[in-house]
Design a protein around this motif. Structure first.
Motif, short mmCIF file in Angstrom:
data_model
loop_
_atom_site.label_atom_id
_atom_site.label_comp_id
_atom_site.label_asym_id
_atom_site.label_seq_id
_atom_site.Cartn_x
_atom_site.Cartn_y
_atom_site.Cartn_z
N ALA A 185 0.83 -1.20 0.00
CA ALA A 185 0.00 0.00 0.00
C ALA A 185 0.86 1.25 0.00
O ALA A 185 0.57 2.22 -0.69
CB ALA A 185 -0.93 0.00 1.21
N LEU A 186 1.93 1.22 0.75
CA LEU A 186 2.85 2.35 0.76
C LEU A 186 3.48 2.51 -0.61
O LEU A 186 3.61 3.60 -1.15
CB LEU A 186 3.95 2.13 1.81
N GLY A 187 3.88 1.41 -1.21
CA GLY A 187 4.49 1.44 -2.52
C GLY A 187 3.54 1.93 -3.58
O GLY A 187 3.91 2.69 -4.47
N TYR A 188 2.29 1.55 -3.45
CA TYR A 188 1.28 1.95 -4.41
C TYR A 188 1.15 3.46 -4.47
O TYR A 188 1.12 4.06 -5.53
CB TYR A 188 -0.06 1.33 -4.02
N TRP A 189 1.08 4.08 -3.30
CA TRP A 189 0.95 5.53 -3.25
C TRP A 189 2.15 6.19 -3.91
O TRP A 189 2.02 7.07 -4.74
CB TRP A 189 0.84 5.96 -1.79
N GLN A 190 3.31 5.72 -3.53
CA GLN A 190 4.56 6.22 -4.09
C GLN A 190 4.51 6.16 -5.61
O GLN A 190 4.81 7.14 -6.29
CB GLN A 190 5.71 5.34 -3.58
N ALA A 191 4.12 5.00 -6.12
CA ALA A 191 4.08 4.80 -7.57
C ALA A 191 3.09 5.77 -8.21
O ALA A 191 3.39 6.41 -9.22
CB ALA A 191 3.68 3.37 -7.88
N ALA A 192 1.93 5.90 -7.61
CA ALA A 192 0.91 6.78 -8.17
C ALA A 192 1.43 8.21 -8.28
O ALA A 192 1.17 8.90 -9.26
CB ALA A 192 -0.34 6.74 -7.30
N LEU A 193 2.17 8.62 -7.28
CA LEU A 193 2.70 9.97 -7.30
C LEU A 193 3.71 10.17 -8.42
O LEU A 193 3.71 11.16 -9.12
CB LEU A 193 3.38 10.29 -5.96
N GLN A 194 4.59 9.19 -8.56
CA GLN A 194 5.66 9.34 -9.54
C GLN A 194 5.19 9.08 -10.96
O GLN A 194 5.73 9.64 -11.91
CB GLN A 194 6.81 8.40 -9.17
N SER A 195 4.19 8.26 -11.13
CA SER A 195 3.74 7.90 -12.47
C SER A 195 2.98 9.05 -13.13
O SER A 195 2.78 9.08 -14.33
CB SER A 195 2.82 6.68 -12.41
N GLU A 196 2.57 10.00 -12.29
CA GLU A 196 1.84 11.14 -12.85
C GLU A 196 2.77 11.96 -13.75
O GLU A 196 2.49 13.11 -14.03
CB GLU A 196 1.32 11.99 -11.68
N LYS A 197 3.81 11.38 -14.15
CA LYS A 197 4.93 11.95 -14.92
C LYS A 197 5.17 13.42 -14.62
O LYS A 197 4.60 14.31 -15.24
CB LYS A 197 4.78 11.71 -16.44
N GLY A 198 6.04 13.59 -13.64
CA GLY A 198 6.38 14.94 -13.26
C GLY A 198 5.24 15.67 -12.61
O GLY A 198 4.73 16.65 -13.16
N PRO A 199 4.77 15.17 -11.44
CA PRO A 199 3.69 15.87 -10.75
C PRO A 199 4.22 17.20 -10.22
O PRO A 199 5.39 17.31 -9.88
CB PRO A 199 3.35 14.93 -9.60
N THR A 200 3.35 18.17 -10.16
CA THR A 200 3.77 19.46 -9.59
C THR A 200 3.42 19.48 -8.11
O THR A 200 2.58 18.72 -7.65
CB THR A 200 3.03 20.62 -10.27
N PHE A 201 4.07 20.35 -7.42
CA PHE A 201 3.82 20.54 -5.99
C PHE A 201 2.34 20.86 -5.77
O PHE A 201 1.67 20.20 -4.98
CB PHE A 201 4.69 21.70 -5.50
N ALA A 202 1.85 21.81 -6.51
CA ALA A 202 0.45 22.23 -6.34
C ALA A 202 -0.51 21.11 -6.71
O ALA A 202 -1.52 20.88 -6.02
CB ALA A 202 0.17 23.47 -7.20
N GLY A 203 -0.19 20.38 -7.79
CA GLY A 203 -1.07 19.30 -8.21
C GLY A 203 -1.15 18.21 -7.17
O GLY A 203 -2.22 17.65 -6.89
N LEU A 204 -0.01 17.93 -6.57
CA LEU A 204 0.05 16.92 -5.53
C LEU A 204 -0.80 17.31 -4.34
O LEU A 204 -1.53 16.48 -3.77
CB LEU A 204 1.51 16.80 -5.10
N ILE A 205 -0.72 18.55 -3.97
CA ILE A 205 -1.51 19.06 -2.84
C ILE A 205 -3.00 18.95 -3.14
O ILE A 205 -3.79 18.50 -2.31
CB ILE A 205 -1.13 20.52 -2.53
N ASP A 206 -3.37 19.34 -4.35
CA ASP A 206 -4.79 19.29 -4.73
C ASP A 206 -5.31 17.86 -4.70
O ASP A 206 -6.42 17.60 -4.23
CB ASP A 206 -4.98 19.89 -6.12
N ASP A 207 -4.53 16.93 -5.22
CA ASP A 207 -4.94 15.52 -5.18
C ASP A 207 -5.10 15.05 -3.75
O ASP A 207 -6.09 14.44 -3.38
CB ASP A 207 -3.89 14.65 -5.87
N TYR A 208 -4.09 15.34 -2.95
CA TYR A 208 -4.08 14.82 -1.58
C TYR A 208 -5.24 15.36 -0.76
O TYR A 208 -5.87 14.63 -0.01
CB TYR A 208 -2.76 15.17 -0.90
N LEU A 209 -5.54 16.63 -0.95
CA LEU A 209 -6.59 17.26 -0.15
C LEU A 209 -7.94 17.29 -0.87
O LEU A 209 -8.81 18.10 -0.55
CB LEU A 209 -6.17 18.68 0.24
#
Lengths: 205, 205
Positions: free
Chosen positions: B65-89
DNA sequence: TGTACATCAGTGAACGCGCGTTCACTGATGTAC
DNA sequence: TGTACATCAGTGAACGCGCGTTCACTGATGTAC
């Protein structure tokens, strides 16, 4: 070991207090009634002379534990924003979940709890945010509330992470780093607010 | 319903995946083996052909499960800081803990878990912080790491609070408010860093 | 390619333990006279 | 102030249920010849 009314009231309070600690330490399902009663100097059988069910005890204990934190904050006679942050992100708080913030210890469990428990916590969270917003600055504007919410979130998250982490160095770094960031955030805002009359004054300085 | 090696591997993976979801939804002790195996289309008895114990499954499930999250974040091919925050929240993340961040859902349980589990999470947290620090800005300075830690803490805390809260309005306010605060924080920092050669340029603007 | 056999994933029932809850009982408390 | 009695906090054992774990068994898989 009398059976007087006073003794019962004292026992009741002791059970609630111990439960509040153990629940924060071991989770909402982490401790059994037998162990709890033993720790209070009693035996299991007597439990139902005090509470309708285990669930009822958990409710009372959470309410008391939430109230306790609230009281501690307010009794510090006019706690400062910075002081509150330092207390919350102290190693002492990290290492003693049993007497610490209920949400930091049990947020996960609470999210899965029954509606009554969540109602209780919702109101307490609301109060905490308002308390923090009040401390954040005299201004009644939205930015004070926003800072309060950011601060509260960061506090809860930082302690949660610092407790989850196994490496003492990283754990301390999380506490200290968030402490500094939040302190700076408040300082910045205060300066901005106080020079309100002329915004240009900020640029001149 | 074959007994082939392939079928076993598929079943194994399915059990781990389902466990990862249910554990995040109900807590580390929230679900039983019978129910879990049933959901995977099997019966309890077969469990020990796959895992040494319940604890072992929990370990595997958490790691995946930890790995899955990690992968999802990195696979978004170059996620932005702001995009990551929006997804998470996002409300979607808030309402689906089963497929979301392990720490947001289980930080409390993890803090009380065995050393092996905590080791695992410690490394993942370290990675997340470094990932965020990398995204926070090109600068390798300490302030990028500090922002990363503050952001990570605020994210975990905000989602935890938003899930604990019963009132949808307050829950959304927490998500949105922290989202805005963190976005602004990053914007401020980026501007500061990019105009590095001449600090005076900031005041002129 | 076909056949006999060992392996082992999966079944379903049973076991054992812990825990919440119940219950008959005890004896101090506190009240009515 | 004393005495008889009802109350009820607390005891300790027993009950019932759920859950992790074990076990004898089944039958498809896959291998050796």
């Amino acid at each position: 070991m009398g059976h007087s009314q006073l003794a019962k009231a004292q026992n009741h309070q002791r059970i609630v207090e111990i439960a509040g600690q153990r629940l924060r330490e071991t989770g909402l399902h982490g401790i059994g009634l037998a162990e709890l009663m033993k720790e209070a100097g009693l035996t299991v059988g007597g439990f139902y002379k005090h509470f309708e069910s285990r669930e009822a005890l958990v409710g009372e204990a959470l309410e008391a534990a939430l109230g306790y934190w609230q009281a501690a904050l307010q009794s510090e006679k006019g706690p400062t924003f910075a002081g509150l942050i330092d207390d919350y992100l102290s190693e002492s708080h990290r290492d003693r979940p049993g007497t610490g913030c209920v949400l930091a210890a049990l947020a996960g469990d609470i999210a899965r709890a029954d509606e009554r428990t969540r109602d209780l916590c919702t109101e307490k969270i609301r109060e905490q945010i308002e308390l923090l917003a009040g401390l954040a600055g005299g201004g009644s504007g939205k930015s004070g509330r926003a800072l309060a919410i950011l601060t509260y979130s960061a506090l809860v998250g930082a302690i949660s992470l610092a407790r989850a982490v196994n490496d003492d160095l990283l754990s301390r770094e999380i506490l200290d780093s968030v402490k500094k960031s939040l302190r700076r955030r408040e300082r910045d805002r205060k300066q901005g607010v106080r020079r309100q009359p002329g915004k240009r004054a900020q640029r001149r300085a």
